[in-house]
Design a protein around this motif. Structure first.
Motif, PDB file in Angstrom:
ATOM      1  N   GLU A 241      40.901  -0.732 -17.557  1.00  0.00           N
ATOM      2  CA  GLU A 241      41.880   0.162 -18.168  1.00  0.00           C
ATOM      3  C   GLU A 241      42.884  -0.633 -19.000  1.00  0.00           C
ATOM      4  O   GLU A 241      43.248  -1.748 -18.628  1.00  0.00           O
ATOM      5  CB  GLU A 241      42.635   0.937 -17.085  1.00  0.00           C
ATOM      6  CG  GLU A 241      41.765   1.867 -16.273  1.00  0.00           C
ATOM      7  CD  GLU A 241      42.553   2.565 -15.176  1.00  0.00           C
ATOM      8  OE1 GLU A 241      43.780   2.756 -15.338  1.00  0.00           O
ATOM      9  OE2 GLU A 241      41.949   2.916 -14.159  1.00  0.00           O
ATOM     10  N   LYS A 242      43.338  -0.020 -20.079  1.00  0.00           N
ATOM     11  CA  LYS A 242      44.348  -0.648 -20.934  1.00  0.00           C
ATOM     12  C   LYS A 242      45.736  -0.488 -20.338  1.00  0.00           C
ATOM     13  O   LYS A 242      45.959   0.310 -19.433  1.00  0.00           O
ATOM     14  CB  LYS A 242      44.322  -0.021 -22.331  1.00  0.00           C
ATOM     15  CG  LYS A 242      43.122  -0.403 -23.146  1.00  0.00           C
ATOM     16  CD  LYS A 242      43.271   0.165 -24.544  1.00  0.00           C
ATOM     17  CE  LYS A 242      42.165  -0.326 -25.440  1.00  0.00           C
ATOM     18  NZ  LYS A 242      42.346   0.153 -26.813  1.00  0.00           N
ATOM     19  N   ASP A 243      46.678  -1.248 -20.920  1.00  0.00           N
ATOM     20  CA  ASP A 243      48.098  -1.176 -20.584  1.00  0.00           C
ATOM     21  C   ASP A 243      48.372  -1.428 -19.109  1.00  0.00           C
ATOM     22  O   ASP A 243      49.205  -0.758 -18.490  1.00  0.00           O
ATOM     23  CB  ASP A 243      48.705   0.171 -21.011  1.00  0.00           C
ATOM     24  CG  ASP A 243      48.618   0.378 -22.505  1.00  0.00           C
ATOM     25  OD1 ASP A 243      48.908  -0.572 -23.254  1.00  0.00           O
ATOM     26  OD2 ASP A 243      48.247   1.490 -22.925  1.00  0.00           O
ATOM     27  N   LYS A 244      47.704  -2.404 -18.546  1.00  0.00           N
ATOM     28  CA  LYS A 244      47.915  -2.767 -17.144  1.00  0.00           C
ATOM     29  C   LYS A 244      48.494  -4.170 -17.065  1.00  0.00           C
ATOM     30  O   LYS A 244      48.556  -4.896 -18.053  1.00  0.00           O
ATOM     31  CB  LYS A 244      46.596  -2.702 -16.357  1.00  0.00           C
ATOM     32  CG  LYS A 244      45.979  -1.319 -16.311  1.00  0.00           C
ATOM     33  CD  LYS A 244      46.803  -0.395 -15.464  1.00  0.00           C
ATOM     34  CE  LYS A 244      46.157   0.959 -15.336  1.00  0.00           C
ATOM     35  NZ  LYS A 244      46.861   1.844 -14.442  1.00  0.00           N
ATOM     36  N   ASP A 245      48.877  -4.568 -15.873  1.00  0.00           N
ATOM     37  CA  ASP A 245      49.474  -5.888 -15.684  1.00  0.00           C
ATOM     38  C   ASP A 245      48.474  -6.870 -15.082  1.00  0.00           C
ATOM     39  O   ASP A 245      47.314  -6.540 -14.857  1.00  0.00           O
ATOM     40  CB  ASP A 245      50.726  -5.779 -14.812  1.00  0.00           C
ATOM     41  CG  ASP A 245      50.431  -5.238 -13.419  1.00  0.00           C
ATOM     42  OD1 ASP A 245      49.250  -5.051 -13.063  1.00  0.00           O
ATOM     43  OD2 ASP A 245      51.399  -5.002 -12.676  1.00  0.00           O
TER      44      ASP A 245
ATOM     45  N   ALA B 271      48.300  -8.053 -12.115  1.00  0.00           N
ATOM     46  CA  ALA B 271      47.838  -7.673 -10.776  1.00  0.00           C
ATOM     47  C   ALA B 271      46.613  -6.764 -10.865  1.00  0.00           C
ATOM     48  O   ALA B 271      45.667  -6.900 -10.074  1.00  0.00           O
ATOM     49  CB  ALA B 271      48.959  -6.973 -10.004  1.00  0.00           C
ATOM     50  N   TYR B 272      46.600  -5.852 -11.826  1.00  0.00           N
ATOM     51  CA  TYR B 272      45.446  -4.967 -12.021  1.00  0.00           C
ATOM     52  C   TYR B 272      44.214  -5.773 -12.427  1.00  0.00           C
ATOM     53  O   TYR B 272      43.130  -5.584 -11.881  1.00  0.00           O
ATOM     54  CB  TYR B 272      45.752  -3.904 -13.079  1.00  0.00           C
ATOM     55  CG  TYR B 272      44.521  -3.128 -13.498  1.00  0.00           C
ATOM     56  CD1 TYR B 272      44.056  -2.068 -12.722  1.00  0.00           C
ATOM     57  CD2 TYR B 272      43.811  -3.480 -14.636  1.00  0.00           C
ATOM     58  CE1 TYR B 272      42.911  -1.373 -13.089  1.00  0.00           C
ATOM     59  CE2 TYR B 272      42.667  -2.789 -15.007  1.00  0.00           C
ATOM     60  CZ  TYR B 272      42.220  -1.739 -14.227  1.00  0.00           C
ATOM     61  OH  TYR B 272      41.079  -1.062 -14.582  1.00  0.00           O
ATOM     62  N   LEU B 273      44.383  -6.678 -13.391  1.00  0.00           N
ATOM     63  CA  LEU B 273      43.250  -7.486 -13.843  1.00  0.00           C
ATOM     64  C   LEU B 273      42.715  -8.331 -12.695  1.00  0.00           C
ATOM     65  O   LEU B 273      41.505  -8.433 -12.504  1.00  0.00           O
ATOM     66  CB  LEU B 273      43.652  -8.379 -15.019  1.00  0.00           C
ATOM     67  CG  LEU B 273      42.523  -9.189 -15.646  1.00  0.00           C
ATOM     68  CD1 LEU B 273      41.475  -8.265 -16.276  1.00  0.00           C
ATOM     69  CD2 LEU B 273      43.073 -10.152 -16.683  1.00  0.00           C
ATOM     70  N   GLN B 274      43.602  -8.899 -11.915  1.00  0.00           N
ATOM     71  CA  GLN B 274      43.179  -9.732 -10.789  1.00  0.00           C
ATOM     72  C   GLN B 274      42.392  -8.904  -9.782  1.00  0.00           C
ATOM     73  O   GLN B 274      41.316  -9.310  -9.348  1.00  0.00           O
ATOM     74  CB  GLN B 274      44.409 -10.377 -10.120  1.00  0.00           C
ATOM     75  CG  GLN B 274      44.080 -11.481  -9.145  1.00  0.00           C
ATOM     76  CD  GLN B 274      43.814 -11.016  -7.732  1.00  0.00           C
ATOM     77  OE1 GLN B 274      44.302  -9.973  -7.296  1.00  0.00           O
ATOM     78  NE2 GLN B 274      43.019 -11.781  -7.009  1.00  0.00           N
TER      79      GLN B 274
ATOM     80  N   TYR C 254      45.978  -8.546 -23.673  1.00  0.00           N
ATOM     81  CA  TYR C 254      45.208  -7.960 -22.572  1.00  0.00           C
ATOM     82  C   TYR C 254      44.420  -6.738 -23.053  1.00  0.00           C
ATOM     83  O   TYR C 254      43.234  -6.605 -22.767  1.00  0.00           O
ATOM     84  CB  TYR C 254      46.149  -7.571 -21.422  1.00  0.00           C
ATOM     85  CG  TYR C 254      45.502  -6.656 -20.424  1.00  0.00           C
ATOM     86  CD1 TYR C 254      44.641  -7.152 -19.453  1.00  0.00           C
ATOM     87  CD2 TYR C 254      45.712  -5.274 -20.465  1.00  0.00           C
ATOM     88  CE1 TYR C 254      44.021  -6.310 -18.541  1.00  0.00           C
ATOM     89  CE2 TYR C 254      45.097  -4.438 -19.565  1.00  0.00           C
ATOM     90  CZ  TYR C 254      44.257  -4.957 -18.605  1.00  0.00           C
ATOM     91  OH  TYR C 254      43.629  -4.117 -17.716  1.00  0.00           O
ATOM     92  N   ASN C 255      45.064  -5.841 -23.792  1.00  0.00           N
ATOM     93  CA  ASN C 255      44.388  -4.634 -24.289  1.00  0.00           C
ATOM     94  C   ASN C 255      43.217  -4.987 -25.205  1.00  0.00           C
ATOM     95  O   ASN C 255      42.184  -4.310 -25.192  1.00  0.00           O
ATOM     96  CB  ASN C 255      45.374  -3.722 -25.014  1.00  0.00           C
ATOM     97  CG  ASN C 255      46.290  -2.989 -24.062  1.00  0.00           C
ATOM     98  OD1 ASN C 255      46.002  -2.840 -22.873  1.00  0.00           O
ATOM     99  ND2 ASN C 255      47.419  -2.540 -24.560  1.00  0.00           N
TER     100      ASN C 255
END
Length: 183
Positions: free
Chosen positions: A63-67, A69-72, A46-47
């Motif tokens: 933003e980096k280091d997210k899950d 749900a954040y990407l969605q 992801y990063n």
């Protein structure tokens, strides 16, 4: 009477209180599938996708280091994906499609579908792509991440979009780096 008037039938009561406040909470087999999908989420991958996308876009939108749900939530309306594909191949997505009502399921899915179609035209294999519902409806964010990763590899092979993503020799969770060569 055996049949009651449909309008007078009582609807089943829903559970309320602590632990029952999630609208889309999964149970049983669905919960197992959700857990399985979340276990496949690769933060390193992801990063690397985020770094590449931000480089191509020329700004820090993700933003980096997210899950997942954040990407969605960040990509669900398809606008960033359309901006992204337009940076890779100019005028891929028309301004009309870009400006259609954001947050409307039909228009959001249309933008996501246009991105996927244009990525396939550039060379993304069908088996490596994702469906609009995978992203918009949060059906399979691992598929979305893998599709973006694969698209980065295609761009590397074609030497476009900052030379895409270069994978270091490692099977499985591949390590990427961004090339600083010309677009």
């Amino acid at each position: 009477k055996i049949f009651k008037d449909v309008h007078t039938m009582a609807l089943p009561k829903t559970k309320s209180g602590p632990g029952h406040n999630k609208i889309n909470q999964a149970f049983g087999y669905s919960a197992e599938q959700d857990a399985k999908q979340k276990s496949k989420w690769d933060t390193v991958q992801y990063n690397q996708v985020v770094t590449w996308m931000n480089t191509v876009l020329g700004k820090q939108l993700l933003e980096k280091d997210k899950d997942s749900a954040y990407l969605q939530k960040t990509l669900e309306n398809g606008v960033i994906l359309c901006e992204f594909i337009n940076k890779i191949k100019a005028n891929s997505v028309s301004a009309k499609i870009m400006k259609q009502m954001q947050g409307n399921n039909i228009f959001d899915k249309q933008r996501i579908s246009v991105f996927v179609t244009k990525a396939k035209e550039i060379g993304l294999p069908g088996h490596s792509s994702f469906e609009a519902g995978d992203l918009r409806d949060d059906n399979n964010m691992t598929s979305v991440l893998n599709g973006l990763y694969s698209f980065g590899r295609v761009c590397h092979d074609k030497k476009i979009a900052f030379n895409g993503i270069t994978a270091k020799a490692k099977m499985g969770n591949q390590a990427w780096s961004i090339s600083n060569e010309d677009t």
